[in-house]
Design a protein around this motif. Structure first.
Motif, PDB file in Angstrom:
ATOM      1  N   GLU A   1     -25.589 -18.648 -17.929  1.00  0.00           N
ATOM      2  CA  GLU A   1     -24.745 -19.507 -18.957  1.00  0.00           C
ATOM      3  C   GLU A   1     -23.762 -19.326 -18.016  1.00  0.00           C
ATOM      4  OE1 GLU A   1     -23.218 -20.321 -23.238  1.00  0.00           O
ATOM      5  OE2 GLU A   1     -24.650 -18.100 -23.310  1.00  0.00           O
TER       6      GLU A   1
ATOM      7  N   GLN B   1     -25.205 -14.375 -18.689  1.00  0.00           N
ATOM      8  CA  GLN B   1     -23.568 -14.993 -18.906  1.00  0.00           C
ATOM      9  C   GLN B   1     -22.634 -14.312 -18.051  1.00  0.00           C
ATOM     10  OE1 GLN B   1     -21.397 -14.393 -22.953  1.00  0.00           O
ATOM     11  NE2 GLN B   1     -22.102 -16.530 -23.242  1.00  0.00           N
TER      12      GLN B   1
ATOM     13  N   GLY C   1     -31.484 -12.868 -18.625  1.00  0.00           N
ATOM     14  CA  GLY C   1     -30.224 -14.422 -19.620  1.00  0.00           C
ATOM     15  C   GLY C   1     -29.200 -13.532 -19.202  1.00  0.00           C
TER      16      GLY C   1
ATOM     17  N   ILE D   1     -19.714 -20.350 -18.578  1.00  0.00           N
ATOM     18  CA  ILE D   1     -18.409 -20.571 -20.106  1.00  0.00           C
ATOM     19  C   ILE D   1     -17.762 -21.747 -18.829  1.00  0.00           C
ATOM     20  CG2 ILE D   1     -16.948 -20.883 -21.565  1.00  0.00           C
ATOM     21  CD1 ILE D   1     -20.630 -19.312 -21.942  1.00  0.00           C
TER      22      ILE D   1
ATOM     23  N   THR E   1     -30.814 -28.124 -21.908  1.00  0.00           N
ATOM     24  CA  THR E   1     -31.928 -27.073 -23.178  1.00  0.00           C
ATOM     25  C   THR E   1     -31.980 -28.024 -24.707  1.00  0.00           C
ATOM     26  OG1 THR E   1     -29.617 -26.023 -24.467  1.00  0.00           O
ATOM     27  CG2 THR E   1     -29.484 -25.116 -22.099  1.00  0.00           C
TER      28      THR E   1
ATOM     29  N   ARG F   1     -25.622 -18.161 -28.148  1.00  0.00           N
ATOM     30  CA  ARG F   1     -25.753 -17.881 -27.221  1.00  0.00           C
ATOM     31  C   ARG F   1     -26.283 -18.645 -25.689  1.00  0.00           C
ATOM     32  NH1 ARG F   1     -24.716 -11.746 -25.889  1.00  0.00           N
ATOM     33  NH2 ARG F   1     -26.788 -11.987 -26.762  1.00  0.00           N
ATOM     34  N   LEU F   2     -26.174 -19.028 -25.686  1.00  0.00           N
ATOM     35  CA  LEU F   2     -27.634 -20.464 -24.549  1.00  0.00           C
ATOM     36  C   LEU F   2     -28.259 -19.093 -22.993  1.00  0.00           C
ATOM     37  CD1 LEU F   2     -26.004 -23.815 -23.404  1.00  0.00           C
ATOM     38  CD2 LEU F   2     -26.759 -23.561 -25.973  1.00  0.00           C
ATOM     39  N   MET F   3     -27.329 -17.962 -22.896  1.00  0.00           N
ATOM     40  CA  MET F   3     -28.150 -17.413 -22.778  1.00  0.00           C
ATOM     41  C   MET F   3     -29.728 -16.908 -23.650  1.00  0.00           C
ATOM     42  SD  MET F   3     -26.202 -13.992 -22.370  1.00  0.00           S
ATOM     43  CE  MET F   3     -27.089 -12.756 -22.075  1.00  0.00           C
TER      44      MET F   3
ATOM     45  N   ASP G   1     -25.439 -27.769 -21.057  1.00  0.00           N
ATOM     46  CA  ASP G   1     -26.112 -27.011 -22.155  1.00  0.00           C
ATOM     47  C   ASP G   1     -26.850 -28.430 -23.333  1.00  0.00           C
ATOM     48  OD1 ASP G   1     -23.388 -28.917 -24.090  1.00  0.00           O
ATOM     49  OD2 ASP G   1     -22.945 -28.011 -22.665  1.00  0.00           O
TER      50      ASP G   1
ATOM     51  N   VAL H   1     -26.946 -22.799 -16.094  1.00  0.00           N
ATOM     52  CA  VAL H   1     -26.640 -23.937 -17.643  1.00  0.00           C
ATOM     53  C   VAL H   1     -25.422 -23.532 -17.415  1.00  0.00           C
ATOM     54  CG1 VAL H   1     -26.933 -24.186 -20.391  1.00  0.00           C
ATOM     55  CG2 VAL H   1     -28.905 -22.831 -19.122  1.00  0.00           C
ATOM     56  N   GLU H   2     -24.734 -25.165 -17.468  1.00  0.00           N
ATOM     57  CA  GLU H   2     -23.541 -24.958 -17.271  1.00  0.00           C
ATOM     58  C   GLU H   2     -22.963 -25.151 -18.786  1.00  0.00           C
ATOM     59  OE1 GLU H   2     -22.022 -27.081 -13.531  1.00  0.00           O
ATOM     60  OE2 GLU H   2     -23.159 -27.989 -14.496  1.00  0.00           O
ATOM     61  N   ASN H   3     -21.943 -24.818 -19.350  1.00  0.00           N
ATOM     62  CA  ASN H   3     -21.984 -24.659 -21.598  1.00  0.00           C
ATOM     63  C   ASN H   3     -20.020 -24.641 -20.578  1.00  0.00           C
ATOM     64  OD1 ASN H   3     -20.847 -24.552 -23.441  1.00  0.00           O
ATOM     65  ND2 ASN H   3     -22.279 -22.503 -24.690  1.00  0.00           N
TER      66      ASN H   3
END
Length: 374
Positions: A256, A226, A224, A258, A170, A212-214, A167, A193-195
């Motif tokens: 992304e 999640q 994107g 979670i 990013t 949300r990172l997505m 995370d 992306v490993e949040n």
């Protein structure tokens, strides 16, 4: 549409697209095997670390095994798909064919380790088995993998690349430039992306305003999605959809996952920045292996004896690998030059001392010494 589809996967259901790649019973047990192997191998590394047999830091993926294993499992090794792991993606390397004895030798800096004792932890690669060694965990592998997958496109190869980022990554320039380039070039790249809640010790909310990172995918014009990174099947399905999209010419997907990092950045990190009770709550309520065991036993009618047999297989493999690694020799001093000098491949012992006196007495005596000969 992408968000709804990802939500369905995260909740444990599959849509029509997923049905065509539904996991077989054998595949489900293999996913369990790789997650159990990852955790057992890292548990063994902790013991070796405390015995001072590990050289350097130890970076654990405790609580994140499902996202590494499930995502890597979605690649097709027979087609030459490749991935670039980070320090917490040991599981992805095992899926791609890395062996426990290699990991142990590498962490212990043995002479017969993949890098002959020159690098540490999982900093090594093998192009034939489809994993590319990392140069940094701060987003730098995203532009590298953009370049790798661009070669797939230029050569017309039916191959896909996958790259992991945390995370915190990013928020770096390397991540931005890499994914933007890959998006423009429509590279066959999947960006995971490993949040896991923290960029070292910085909570996500303190390093990005994105809810949300997505959602960052929108700015790059890519898909994107999640998913629940602690659900190994959900991770597999969302990644498999992205891999299929990339292989069909659909370009980049940002996924992304979670999840949660139940250990510090490395074994020396005491996690004093984590709120009281948070780690215990995730361990109790959302452990990826415990969750998957319940799914296999209750939904898929797997017998407890089958899982016990896999546990025993893993134990024997790790015990055997540990014995082999501990008996491996230390690196030879001359190995430090291999791969550094093209010709010669070796140098005389203590070459750096040759001529040291002449350098001082004949060539480097400054005028201030009163003996300068002009």
């Amino acid at each position: 549409m992408a968000t709804r589809a990802a939500t369905r996967v995260a909740e444990g259901r599959t849509d029509a697209a997923d049905a065509s790649v539904k996991l077989s019973r054998e595949a489900k047990l293999e996913l369990y095997y790789y997650m159990r192997l990852t955790r057992t191998l890292e548990d063994r590394l902790v013991n070796l670390y405390r015995q001072t047999k590990v050289v350097g830091g130890l970076f654990r993926s405790l609580g994140q095994e499902a996202d590494a294993v499930g995502s890597a499992y979605a690649l097709d090794r027979s087609k030459g798909d490749v991935l670039s792991p980070l320090i917490r993606n040991l599981g992805s390397m095992l899926v791609q064919g890395a062996r426990p004895v290699e990991i142990l030798r590498q962490y212990m800096a043995k002479g017969d380790s993949p890098t002959h004792g020159r690098e540490l932890n999982i900093h090594f690669g093998d192009l034939e088995r489809g994993f590319i060694g990392q140069i940094s965990h701060l987003g730098d592998m995203v532009p590298v993998m953009a370049g790798v997958t661009l070669t797939f496109k230029i050569r017309g190869e039916d191959r896909v690349g996958l790259v992991y980022a945390g995370d915190g990554a990013t928020s770096t320039g390397a991540f931005h430039e890499g994914i933007n380039f890959a998006a423009v070039q429509r590279c066959p790249l999947v960006v995971i992306v490993e949040n896991n809640g923290y960029a070292y010790s910085t909570p996500v909310a303190k390093q990005t305003a994105a809810r949300r990172l997505m959602d960052k995918a929108i700015g790059y014009g890519v898909v994107g999605e999640q998913a629940d990174g602690n659900d190994v099947e959900a991770t597999y399905y969302v990644t498999k959809r992205a891999v299929d999209r990339a292989r069909a010419g659909g370009g980049v997907t940002l996924i992304e996952l979670i999840t949660y990092r139940r250990k510090g950045h490395a074994e020396h990190d005491n996690q004093s920045y984590v709120p009281d009770g948070e780690i215990d709550r995730w361990a109790r309520e959302n452990d990826p292996i415990d969750r998957y065991v319940r799914v296999l036993l209750e939904r898929d009618n797997v017998a407890p004896s089958e899982l016990q047999a896999l546990d025993e297989r893993v134990r024997l493999e790790v015990d055997s690998a540990t014995d082999t690694a501990e008996s491996s020799p230390a690196p030879d001093a001359a190995d430090v030059l291999t791969g550094v000098y093209g010709d010669p491949a070796s140098m005389p012992t203590l070459w750096f001392r040759q001529g040291v006196r002449s350098a001082i007495e004949e060539h480097e005596r400054p005028a201030g010494w009163g003996t300068h000969d002009g």
